[in-house]
Write an enzyme that holds these catalytic residues in place. Sequence first.
Site, PDB file in Angstrom:
ATOM      1  N   SER A  42       0.825  -1.206   0.000  1.00  0.00           N
ATOM      2  CA  SER A  42       0.000   0.000   0.000  1.00  0.00           C
ATOM      3  C   SER A  42       0.859   1.256   0.000  1.00  0.00           C
ATOM      4  CB  SER A  42      -0.914   0.039   1.222  1.00  0.00           C
ATOM      5  OG  SER A  42      -1.667   1.246   1.202  1.00  0.00           O
ATOM      6  N   LYS A  94      -4.495  -6.839   3.265  1.00  0.00           N
ATOM      7  CA  LYS A  94      -4.426  -5.681   2.376  1.00  0.00           C
ATOM      8  C   LYS A  94      -5.822  -5.331   1.857  1.00  0.00           C
ATOM      9  CE  LYS A  94      -2.935  -2.373  -0.290  1.00  0.00           C
ATOM     10  NZ  LYS A  94      -3.785  -2.145  -1.397  1.00  0.00           N
ATOM     11  N   ASN A 152      -7.929  -1.831   2.342  1.00  0.00           N
ATOM     12  CA  ASN A 152      -8.602  -1.042   1.307  1.00  0.00           C
ATOM     13  C   ASN A 152     -10.060  -0.771   1.668  1.00  0.00           C
ATOM     14  OD1 ASN A 152      -6.163  -1.300  -0.045  1.00  0.00           O
ATOM     15  ND2 ASN A 152      -7.140  -1.515  -2.029  1.00  0.00           N
TER      16      ASN A 152
HETATM   17  C1  6PG Z   1      -3.158   1.504  -1.620  1.00  0.00           C
HETATM   18  C2  6PG Z   1      -4.406   1.726  -2.415  1.00  0.00           C
HETATM   19  C3  6PG Z   1      -4.253   1.109  -3.787  1.00  0.00           C
HETATM   20  C4  6PG Z   1      -5.240   1.625  -4.798  1.00  0.00           C
HETATM   21  C5  6PG Z   1      -6.658   1.326  -4.430  1.00  0.00           C
HETATM   22  C6  6PG Z   1      -7.630   2.214  -5.133  1.00  0.00           C
HETATM   23  O1  6PG Z   1      -3.294   0.919  -0.559  1.00  0.00           O
HETATM   24  O2  6PG Z   1      -2.102   1.939  -2.049  1.00  0.00           O
HETATM   25  O3  6PG Z   1      -5.476   1.137  -1.774  1.00  0.00           O
HETATM   26  O4  6PG Z   1      -4.260  -0.272  -3.635  1.00  0.00           O
HETATM   27  O5  6PG Z   1      -5.071   2.969  -4.978  1.00  0.00           O
HETATM   28  O6  6PG Z   1      -6.886  -0.005  -4.778  1.00  0.00           O
HETATM   29  O7  6PG Z   1      -8.826   1.580  -5.070  1.00  0.00           O
HETATM   30  P1  6PG Z   1     -10.092   2.021  -5.872  1.00  0.00           P
HETATM   31  O8  6PG Z   1      -9.687   2.273  -7.281  1.00  0.00           O
HETATM   32  O9  6PG Z   1     -10.973   0.843  -5.725  1.00  0.00           O
HETATM   33  O10 6PG Z   1     -10.583   3.247  -5.196  1.00  0.00           O
END
Ligand code: 6PG
Length: 480
Positions: A128, A182, A186
Site C-alpha cells: 500500500s 491488504k 482497502n
Molecule cells: C493503496 C491503495 C491502492 C489503490 C486502491 C484504489 O493501498 O495503495 O489502496 O491499492 O489505490 O486499490 O482503489 P479504488 O480504485 O478501488 O478506489
Amino acid sequence: AEANVGVVGLAAMGGSLARNLAHHGNTVAVYNRSYGRTEKLIAEHGSEGEFRPAETLEEFVASLTKPRTAIIMVKAGEPTDRMIDALADLMEPGDIIVDAGNAYFPDTIRREKAIRARGLHFVGCGVSGGEEGALRGPSMMPGGTEESWTTLKPIFESIAAKAEGEPCVTHIGADGAGHFVKMVHNGIEYSDMQLIAESYDLMRRGLGLEPAEIGDVFEQWNATELDSYLIEITAEVLHQVDKKTGKPLVDVIVDHAGMKGTGTWTVQSALDLAVPVTGIGEAVFARGLSSQTELRDEAVKRGFAGPDGSLNVAEADRQAFIDDIRQALYASKIVAYAQGFNEITAAAKEHDWDIDLAAVARIWRGGCIIRAKFLNRISDAFESGEANVSLLFAPYFKEAIENAQAAWRRVVARAAEYGVPTPVFASSLSYFDGLRSKRLPAALIQGQRDFFGAHTYGRIDAPGVFHTLWATEDREEIEA
Ligand code: 6PG
C-alpha cells in the site's frame, strides 16, 4: 548471477518498487514483457543503483542469486497467472515468487497451493501507498511460508516505510493472509474516504461553507486525533483551484466515484464470514449510487419533494456544529476500524492464520493510504489484549466513543431531518446502538421465521429448540 531480487512488470508500481529496492543496496534484476519499458527505466533511473536489465524471462531468472526472489507486479487475473507459471517453469525448488499486486485472496490461496506443490514458495504480498509509496517506502503485508519470510525479511525491511523507526512490514500469516489483510486495509480506506466526504458534504451543503474554508477545517482537524494522510490530502484537494475556470477543482470534478474492486471484495468476504462491516459496506454502496448516473438523473428530474440539505444552523452555532461533525467522524471511524479488525479475526479463524493484530496496526502507521496517528492507540489496544474481542471494548476507544456520542447523534439526526445523506455516520451509529442493546428485535424475526417456515426458536428461560404450532387453534408450543 548477482541480483538478490528481481522485479517483473515495470509499469508505475513495479518500476517504483524496483527503484526503491535499488536505492537500498539491493541488486535488482528487472524484466518487462516489452523491453522498451525496461530500457526506459534504465535510461532514466539506471544511475540510482544496481540494476540488471533482462531482455528475456530466462535471462532474468539466470541473473538471480539463489534462493531466487522474483516480485511480480503485473495486471491482476490472467496476466498474473501466466507470469507465475512462466516463472515457476524456469525456477527451482526453494525459489520465491512474490505477487505484489492487489490479488483477491482466494486466488492467492489457490496459487500458493499450486506453487508449493512444485517445491517453490509463493507469497501474496499486499503493498500500500500508491506509486509514491512504492518508491519512497510502502506498507507491506506479505503472506506465505515462514521459510520464505526469512529470505524476504531483510529485502522488504530495507524498502518499507518506517514508523517511529520500525519498518512497516511484518509476516502476516500463511498463504493468502497478506492479501486478505491488504484487502481489508482497502475496505477501511473506502470507509475513511466516505466519512471524510460526508463531513465535507455536511459543511458544504449543510452549512454553506466554501471548499477552501472546508480545507482549512480539515487542516485544523489534522492536528487532532484525526491526524492522518487522508485528512491531510483532503485539505489539499479542497484548496486546489481549477486552472481552466478559476473555480474550486472539486466543483468541476464529475461526482461519480470509481472503484477497482478491493472494497467490494472486503464486503463480499465479510458476508461470507457473517461479520457486519456496515461502515465499509455503506462506503462501497455510496460509491455505487454515485455512479448510477441514469437513475440519479431521473430522480433529480422527477423533483422529489423534501429538504434541500441546508442544515439551518444559526451563524452563532456553526463552529460548535463543525466540532460535532469532527466528533461524529471520529466515532464512526473507530466503528469502521473495529469492524474491519473483526473481519480479519474471523478470517484468521476460518483459514487458520496466526495474525498478530497489533502488528497489523503497527505496519499501517506508515506508508499506506490509511496511515494515521490513532493507529498507535489501536496497536496498543491489541498489544495489551484489551481489544481482543472488539476494538470498541478497549477502554481508550470505549471512552472516545462515549465522549463523542452526543455530538454524533446530533449530526446524524440533523442530517436526516434536513436531507444530507450520511450513510456511514448513520450506519455506524446504528451498529453501535445495536451492539450495546441488551435485547434486539431479532426475537420478533425468529417468531416470524417460525411462523412461515417452522424454523424454530430458542427460549430465554429454557434450553432447547422450540416451535409453535401456528396453524392450530390453540397454537401450542412443542419442543422441536
Ligand atoms: C493503496 C491503495 C491502492 C489503490 C486502491 C484504489 O493501498 O495503495 O489502496 O491499492 O489505490 O486499490 O482503489 P479504488 O480504485 O478501488 O478506489
